[in-house]
Design an enzyme around this catalytic site. Structure first.
Site, short mmCIF file in Angstrom:
data_model
loop_
_atom_site.label_atom_id
_atom_site.label_comp_id
_atom_site.label_asym_id
_atom_site.label_seq_id
_atom_site.Cartn_x
_atom_site.Cartn_y
_atom_site.Cartn_z
N GLY A 53 35.42 27.17 36.98
CA GLY A 53 36.54 27.53 36.09
C GLY A 53 36.15 28.52 35.01
N ASP A 58 28.35 26.95 25.98
CA ASP A 58 29.05 27.08 24.70
C ASP A 58 30.32 27.93 24.73
OD1 ASP A 58 27.94 29.55 25.08
OD2 ASP A 58 26.48 29.42 23.45
N ARG A 74 40.17 34.39 42.12
CA ARG A 74 38.91 34.50 42.87
C ARG A 74 38.99 33.68 44.15
NH1 ARG A 74 35.21 34.94 38.20
NH2 ARG A 74 36.54 35.51 36.48
N ASP A 81 32.83 32.30 43.41
CA ASP A 81 33.64 32.31 42.18
C ASP A 81 33.61 33.68 41.52
OD1 ASP A 81 30.88 31.23 41.89
OD2 ASP A 81 31.27 31.51 39.77
N ASN A 82 32.75 34.57 42.01
CA ASN A 82 32.67 35.92 41.46
C ASN A 82 33.23 36.96 42.43
OD1 ASN A 82 31.53 34.95 39.11
ND2 ASN A 82 29.43 35.28 39.79
#
Ligand code: AMP
Ligand code: MG
Length: 574
Positions: free
Chosen positions: A116, A151, A216, A297-298
């Site tokens: 995600g 983060d 994607r 995912d890319n």
């Protein structure tokens, strides 16, 4: 005083008011019912609403005027304080409804589960004056439900790389997501750049990317993996309607009425994704681009280059090179493996949509479209690179194979070599070389290609060789032989020199974002000097043109950059 402030505010507001949001992704697709921002598994939903985390001292570093134009935003607007506030994530415009998308993915060949948008937040979708749809997304604007143990932030160095490369790729004519802006956050971010326990504080930044869609392969995979066929179907129907319909002037193969989305249409759609992916990877191979992290995912379903992480540009032609230190061992994503990996990734996408089709055969046939298309496009691309009318497989296959062998035998700068090759002409028995301009004087020299002095034929390419001592007699003779065959081949086509040369110059860029150039821009930016970012952005707007004042950026990588971190080695830590 108050009144003039109000007038000023309204003027500033008006300048960004051309952005009218319709946000179809969140209007038409199921969302997460939980609104609190904490890390979790999100099921049955394509997105979670989440607000960017405000930053203390945002400062605009650069913007792309071409990307801004796509949003009907003027340069003046880009320079406004409001622009900086909005695209650092500090201020939401009316109509923006920020969210992070839910997707999964195969990382390095293994299913990785839910990933995600962990540090990307979509601000919304707009339709511009030309009726083109653009999604606006800020990267590095804080944690989302998909941030897992990270983060949600981005450091300056990776943001500079993403910003510059997105725009460089666009100007090279390669399908890509675009970069609107890069803004320093004024805050520090902690990173272990090479995962070796050396934590370092680095300046943070936010890049605003734009694309017609950020969907994607992994957006589909997550629902198939969870056996959530209903959401899978909703997402695919939506994707076809929004991004592949005739009305958007895009895909001509998906003309079937979108009211009756059917297995046949899904196959057609998948074929189109295969074609676009093939076209994109051929373009990467043309310019020597290595994506570095071709996880599913890319991979964009629009066939756009997406997620600029530890990417790199081939300097000395080495088909086994990858810039990604995380992949140093298996080199799964090395330059020469990209076409096969794209195929593997497409197979994962085929698996993901299989439940909507329930027939393997047509999916396999569609997947074969990738290989055919790749071969055709690759041959066409090679013909353009070499200055031929068309690729004549019976001769040209051997010729290109031998060339790539030669290029990898000694360290040869790929970009410089091909650019210089355009200066080779033919004349009956002679190899004629239009000598490269030196000291800004164009001159011509004709070298007789004979056994006695074969090394003279290499003069044209000397600037491309990293280690001249590698040029053995055997190599020189083999290269001379290749050049003889090459000039014969040119002779057969008999294209006028100027025409052939311009064809080649449009296929072989003079300027690419060499790894060390990006690093120089980063070094300066980390000292608060953004001038090199601006200079490279300008330079890379015209990658195929001779730019006399910028010759220094067309030279091979300097020796200091050979093993420097950030120049030849990059990690995913950004
Ligand atoms: P990548 O392969 O770098 O595109 O990232 C893989 C996944 O990790 C994606 O889901 C990203 O959103 C997530 N990710 C990468 N870096 C961070 C970060 N600093 N904070 C949160 N998520 C991240
Ligand atoms: Mg990614």
């Amino acid at each position: 005083m108050r009144e003039s402030q109000a007038i000023m505010n309204s003027q500033i507001y008006n300048t960004l008011s051309s952005l009218t949001f319709d946000n179809t992704f969140i209007c038409e697709l199921p969302g997460d019912s939980e609104s609190a921002n904490y890390r979790r598994q999100v099921s049955g939903a394509c997105y979670s609403k989440v607000k960017p985390t405000p930053v203390s001292a945002p400062k605009l570093i650069a913007y792309s005027k071409e990307a801004a134009a796509l949003l009907d935003i003027s340069e003046e607007t880009c320079k406004s304080e409001e622009f900086t506030q909005v695209f650092s994530g500090n201020k939401l415009l009316s109509g923006m409804s920020p969210y992070a998308a839910c997707y999964g993915g195969h990382q390095f060949g293994n299913w990785a589960g839910q990933l995600g948008d962990g540090r990307a937040i979509n601000l919304g979708e707009i339709v511009n004056k030309r009726l083109e749809r653009w999604t606006l997304q800020i990267k590095g604007a804080g944690a989302t439900p998909y941030s897992r143990n990270a983060d949600g932030l981005a450091v300056l160095r990776s943001s500079v790389r993403e910003f510059l490369c997105s725009e460089a790729m666009f100007h090279l004519g390669i399908p890509t997501t675009r970069a609107l802006s890069i803004i320093a956050t004024g805050e520090m971010v902690e990173r272990d750049m090479f995962y070796n326990g050396n934590l370092k504080e680095e300046p943070g930044a936010v890049v605003c990317r734009i694309a017609p869609s950020f969907i994607r392969f992994g957006n589909f995979e997550i629902f198939a993996f969870r056996n959530d066929i209903q959401t899978l179907k909703k997402l695919l129907d939506y994707t076809i309607r929004r991004d592949f319909s005739l009305y958007k002037g895009r895909c001509t193969d998906l003309l079937v009425s979108t009211d009756s989305l059917s297995a046949k249409l899904y196959i057609n759609w998948f074929e189109e994704v295969c074609r676009r992916t093939a076209d994109m990877v051929v373009e990467w191979m043309r310019v020597g681009f290595v994506h570095g992290v071709m996880n599913t995912d890319n991979m964009s379903v629009l066939g756009l280059t997406i997620d600029y992480g530890p990417y790199g540009w081939i300097e000395n032609y080495d088909p086994n090179w990858t810039p990604n230190t995380t992949d140093a061992h298996g080199k799964r994503y090395r330059f020469s493996n990209q076409p096969q990996i794209a195929h593997w990734n497409l197979a994962q996408l085929a698996n993901a949509i299989y439940p909507l089709i329930e027939d393997v055969e047509p999916l396999q046939q569609a997947l074969a479209v990738y290989s055919d298309r790749f071969k055709d496009k690759w041959q066409q691309m090679m013909a353009e690179k070499l200055g031929f009318r068309t690729f004549e497989a019976d001769v040209d296959a051997n010729l290109t194979e031998e060339l790539f062998k030669l290029l990898s035998m000694v360290e040869t700068d790929m970009t410089i070599f091909f650019r210089r090759l355009a200066l080779v002409d033919f004349k009956s028995d002679y190899l004629t070389i239009q000598k490269f301009p030196s000291n800004n004087n164009y001159s011509e020299a004709t070298y007789i290609s004979n056994k006695e002095d074969e090394s003279r034929n290499l003069e044209l390419f000397m600037d491309a060789y990293y280690v001249p001592s590698q040029l053995t007699a055997d190599y020189i003779s083999r290269m001379a032989n290749w050049l003889r065959l090459y000039t014969k081949r040119l002779e057969k086509d008999n294209l006028p020199y100027e025409i052939k040369r311009s064809q080649m110059d449009l296929a072989n860029p003079k300027y690419v974002l060499r790894n060390y150039l990006a690093q120089l821009a980063i070094d300066k930016a980390e000292d608060g000097d953004f001038s090199m970012i601006h200079r490279l952005l300008e330079l890379l707007r015209h990658p195929y043109s001779e730019q006399r004042e910028n010759e220094e950026f067309a030279v091979k990588r300097p020796d200091w950059a050979r093993h420097r971190q950030g120049c030849s080695m990059l990690s995913c830590s950004s």
